[in-house]
Design a protein around this motif. Sequence first.
Motif, PDB file in Angstrom:
ATOM      1  N   ALA A 155       0.715  -1.441  -0.114  1.00  0.00           N
ATOM      2  CA  ALA A 155      -0.041  -0.090   0.038  1.00  0.00           C
ATOM      3  C   ALA A 155       0.701   1.217  -0.116  1.00  0.00           C
ATOM      4  N   GLU A 156       1.938   1.346   0.775  1.00  0.00           N
ATOM      5  CA  GLU A 156       2.795   2.192   0.659  1.00  0.00           C
ATOM      6  C   GLU A 156       3.757   2.438  -0.442  1.00  0.00           C
ATOM      7  N   PHE A 157       4.335   1.398  -0.987  1.00  0.00           N
ATOM      8  CA  PHE A 157       5.133   1.351  -1.901  1.00  0.00           C
ATOM      9  C   PHE A 157       4.577   1.649  -3.330  1.00  0.00           C
ATOM     10  N   GLY A 158       3.469   0.972  -3.325  1.00  0.00           N
ATOM     11  CA  GLY A 158       2.747   1.296  -4.588  1.00  0.00           C
ATOM     12  C   GLY A 158       2.525  -0.042  -5.559  1.00  0.00           C
ATOM     13  N   SER A 159       3.130  -1.240  -5.243  1.00  0.00           N
ATOM     14  CA  SER A 159       3.277  -2.464  -6.092  1.00  0.00           C
ATOM     15  C   SER A 159       3.665  -3.406  -5.217  1.00  0.00           C
ATOM     16  N   ASN A 160       3.591  -4.757  -5.618  1.00  0.00           N
ATOM     17  CA  ASN A 160       4.105  -5.933  -5.480  1.00  0.00           C
ATOM     18  C   ASN A 160       5.732  -5.754  -5.731  1.00  0.00           C
ATOM     19  N   ARG A 161       5.830  -5.531  -7.087  1.00  0.00           N
ATOM     20  CA  ARG A 161       7.182  -5.444  -7.605  1.00  0.00           C
ATOM     21  C   ARG A 161       8.269  -4.767  -6.774  1.00  0.00           C
ATOM     22  N   ALA A 162       7.624  -3.369  -6.348  1.00  0.00           N
ATOM     23  CA  ALA A 162       8.346  -2.523  -5.881  1.00  0.00           C
ATOM     24  C   ALA A 162       8.792  -3.082  -4.262  1.00  0.00           C
ATOM     25  N   VAL A 163       7.783  -3.749  -3.618  1.00  0.00           N
ATOM     26  CA  VAL A 163       8.173  -4.323  -2.607  1.00  0.00           C
ATOM     27  C   VAL A 163       9.219  -5.649  -2.369  1.00  0.00           C
ATOM     28  N   ALA A 164       9.127  -6.103  -3.468  1.00  0.00           N
ATOM     29  CA  ALA A 164      10.076  -7.589  -4.026  1.00  0.00           C
ATOM     30  C   ALA A 164      11.256  -6.856  -4.176  1.00  0.00           C
ATOM     31  N   GLN A 165      11.540  -5.744  -4.875  1.00  0.00           N
ATOM     32  CA  GLN A 165      12.748  -5.489  -5.132  1.00  0.00           C
ATOM     33  C   GLN A 165      13.402  -4.771  -3.992  1.00  0.00           C
ATOM     34  N   HIS A 166      12.565  -4.059  -2.974  1.00  0.00           N
ATOM     35  CA  HIS A 166      13.117  -3.651  -1.806  1.00  0.00           C
ATOM     36  C   HIS A 166      13.721  -4.519  -0.956  1.00  0.00           C
ATOM     37  N   PHE A 167      12.956  -5.916  -0.868  1.00  0.00           N
ATOM     38  CA  PHE A 167      13.376  -6.889  -0.194  1.00  0.00           C
ATOM     39  C   PHE A 167      14.479  -7.984  -0.689  1.00  0.00           C
ATOM     40  N   GLU A 168      14.789  -7.420  -2.004  1.00  0.00           N
ATOM     41  CA  GLU A 168      15.689  -8.443  -3.026  1.00  0.00           C
ATOM     42  C   GLU A 168      15.093  -9.821  -3.067  1.00  0.00           C
ATOM     43  N   ARG A 169      13.664  -9.993  -3.400  1.00  0.00           N
ATOM     44  CA  ARG A 169      12.881 -11.210  -3.619  1.00  0.00           C
ATOM     45  C   ARG A 169      12.284 -11.012  -4.912  1.00  0.00           C
ATOM     46  N   VAL A 170      11.884 -12.147  -5.236  1.00  0.00           N
ATOM     47  CA  VAL A 170      11.224 -12.238  -6.714  1.00  0.00           C
ATOM     48  C   VAL A 170       9.717 -11.768  -6.528  1.00  0.00           C
ATOM     49  N   ASP A 171       9.096 -11.489  -7.564  1.00  0.00           N
ATOM     50  CA  ASP A 171       7.699 -10.908  -7.114  1.00  0.00           C
ATOM     51  C   ASP A 171       6.833 -11.842  -6.591  1.00  0.00           C
ATOM     52  N   GLY A 172       6.983 -13.322  -6.836  1.00  0.00           N
ATOM     53  CA  GLY A 172       6.078 -14.127  -6.334  1.00  0.00           C
ATOM     54  C   GLY A 172       6.172 -14.265  -4.981  1.00  0.00           C
ATOM     55  N   TRP A 173       7.298 -13.914  -4.181  1.00  0.00           N
ATOM     56  CA  TRP A 173       7.290 -13.829  -2.861  1.00  0.00           C
ATOM     57  C   TRP A 173       6.483 -13.026  -2.144  1.00  0.00           C
ATOM     58  N   VAL A 174       6.137 -11.907  -2.808  1.00  0.00           N
ATOM     59  CA  VAL A 174       5.064 -10.974  -2.319  1.00  0.00           C
ATOM     60  C   VAL A 174       3.564 -11.443  -2.554  1.00  0.00           C
ATOM     61  N   THR A 175       3.463 -12.098  -3.615  1.00  0.00           N
ATOM     62  CA  THR A 175       1.974 -12.609  -4.123  1.00  0.00           C
ATOM     63  C   THR A 175       1.513 -13.775  -3.042  1.00  0.00           C
ATOM     64  N   GLN A 176       2.686 -14.514  -2.730  1.00  0.00           N
ATOM     65  CA  GLN A 176       2.350 -15.767  -1.994  1.00  0.00           C
ATOM     66  C   GLN A 176       1.715 -15.352  -0.671  1.00  0.00           C
ATOM     67  N   ARG A 177       2.376 -14.252  -0.060  1.00  0.00           N
ATOM     68  CA  ARG A 177       2.036 -13.994   1.344  1.00  0.00           C
ATOM     69  C   ARG A 177       0.683 -13.185   1.378  1.00  0.00           C
ATOM     70  N   ILE A 178       0.619 -12.383   0.277  1.00  0.00           N
ATOM     71  CA  ILE A 178      -0.752 -11.635   0.390  1.00  0.00           C
ATOM     72  C   ILE A 178      -1.827 -12.376  -0.006  1.00  0.00           C
ATOM     73  N   LEU A 179      -1.728 -13.623  -0.694  1.00  0.00           N
ATOM     74  CA  LEU A 179      -2.902 -14.609  -0.769  1.00  0.00           C
ATOM     75  C   LEU A 179      -3.517 -15.155   0.531  1.00  0.00           C
ATOM     76  N   LEU A 180      -2.613 -15.134   1.642  1.00  0.00           N
ATOM     77  CA  LEU A 180      -3.081 -15.515   3.004  1.00  0.00           C
ATOM     78  C   LEU A 180      -4.010 -14.405   3.622  1.00  0.00           C
ATOM     79  N   THR A 181      -3.802 -13.049   3.166  1.00  0.00           N
ATOM     80  CA  THR A 181      -5.104 -12.313   3.444  1.00  0.00           C
ATOM     81  C   THR A 181      -6.256 -12.323   3.124  1.00  0.00           C
ATOM     82  N   HIS A 182      -6.545 -13.300   2.046  1.00  0.00           N
ATOM     83  CA  HIS A 182      -7.572 -13.561   1.617  1.00  0.00           C
ATOM     84  C   HIS A 182      -8.428 -14.663   2.313  1.00  0.00           C
TER      85      HIS A 182
END
Length: 401
Positions: A155-182
């Motif tokens: 929400a603060e960084f603006g996109s999944n990719r921006a967060v993934a790059q910040h933590f030096e992870r692949v995009d899927g790392w973010v997506t897999q975690r956000i899935l649990l919020t559903h």
Amino acid sequence: MAKHDQFDDFFGDDDSSPVVDTRADGRLLRVPLKRLAPNLVNPRIDFGTEDELIDLGKSLRRRQLQACPAVSRTAYLKLWPDHAALIGDVDYVLVTGERRYRGATAAGNPALNCVVDDGLARDRKTFMDAVVSENVDRQNFNPIEEAYAVQALVAEFGSNRAVAQHFERVDGWVTQRILLTHLAPEAQDLVRTKAMPLDAARSLGKLARDNAWDSPKQLAWWKNEQKERSAASAQRLAAKKAVKRASKIVIPKPLTTAKPDETEQQTDPFYGRKTLTNGAGGNPAAPSAPDETAHQNHVPDPRPAGQPADTAGATAFDSWHSGAALMDAAISNLSPSERSNFILRYFHVSSGVEAVIQDMRGALAVEDRTSLAIILQQVAHGLLQATPAEGAKAAAAHESA
């Protein structure tokens, strides 16, 4: 510039960079708990039991090795002005260290050591990064807390990719975690208590997101998934036991076979290897398929003695429709060499390897198929080993050469 001495070169330390105090005010503050408040955007909700917090507080009373980063009340309210009434009339707001704050409160401690740095409240993105990063990097969050923490960062960084790059992870790392919020709250509780594994939770989260499943549908899916996983686990266990049983099977030593008649070698069109065929009138240059009529004559007639042959329909007898009975008759009436021909004939008339596999598979259970496969492997190993007579013949040929 730092002083350089004669030992720097010896130790390989010739860095002349000075030591710099990077704290915002250069001072470690001991802040009374009444003048301190935790922030209201911390995604962490599991801080341990009351007894665990009291134990932590007692430890902090003896010695607090790690100071809590904090910002001034004014800096915090510039980011979240609507939190003014919620944090109360305090001087500082914690960035991280809420568990230490709760532990100190539970144990009745008067204060906590804090380092104040309003630079952490430069903007929401910087503040949320400070709140979340330590817990994510050290894996202090449970999976659900981590999911909401990553969601807050997006929400603060603006996109999944921006967060993934910040933590030096692949995009899927973010997506897999956000899935649990559903997941519904009941399903999230199963993840927190490790009653539902993460791979299943993420699959369920995707289904819940894509199909807008409510709590009953999510729990129904998990109930069915548990049954399927249990069945698969039982099948794997049965196969493992079958392998263990089959490994203990001892194949009996082969009977001494009768010396074959004068033969010639012919290539088997099915397996492409050499087989023994009747040499009378044979043409090595143009090998013919095995004589089916001759081999059929090797199969004993299962009819009672004295009963006339029914040449119009030999398969009308029950024994011809029973593989077990037919094999019993072959074993009882055929010589060892003819038993070999009987078995080999099956492969001659088969339609290929896949057909043989289907025949062998039949309606056998998994453990029986596994046992059969291991037996066939052991048979193949024995067939490829030379008999004593073949070994002696090969040695004699080598000596004569």
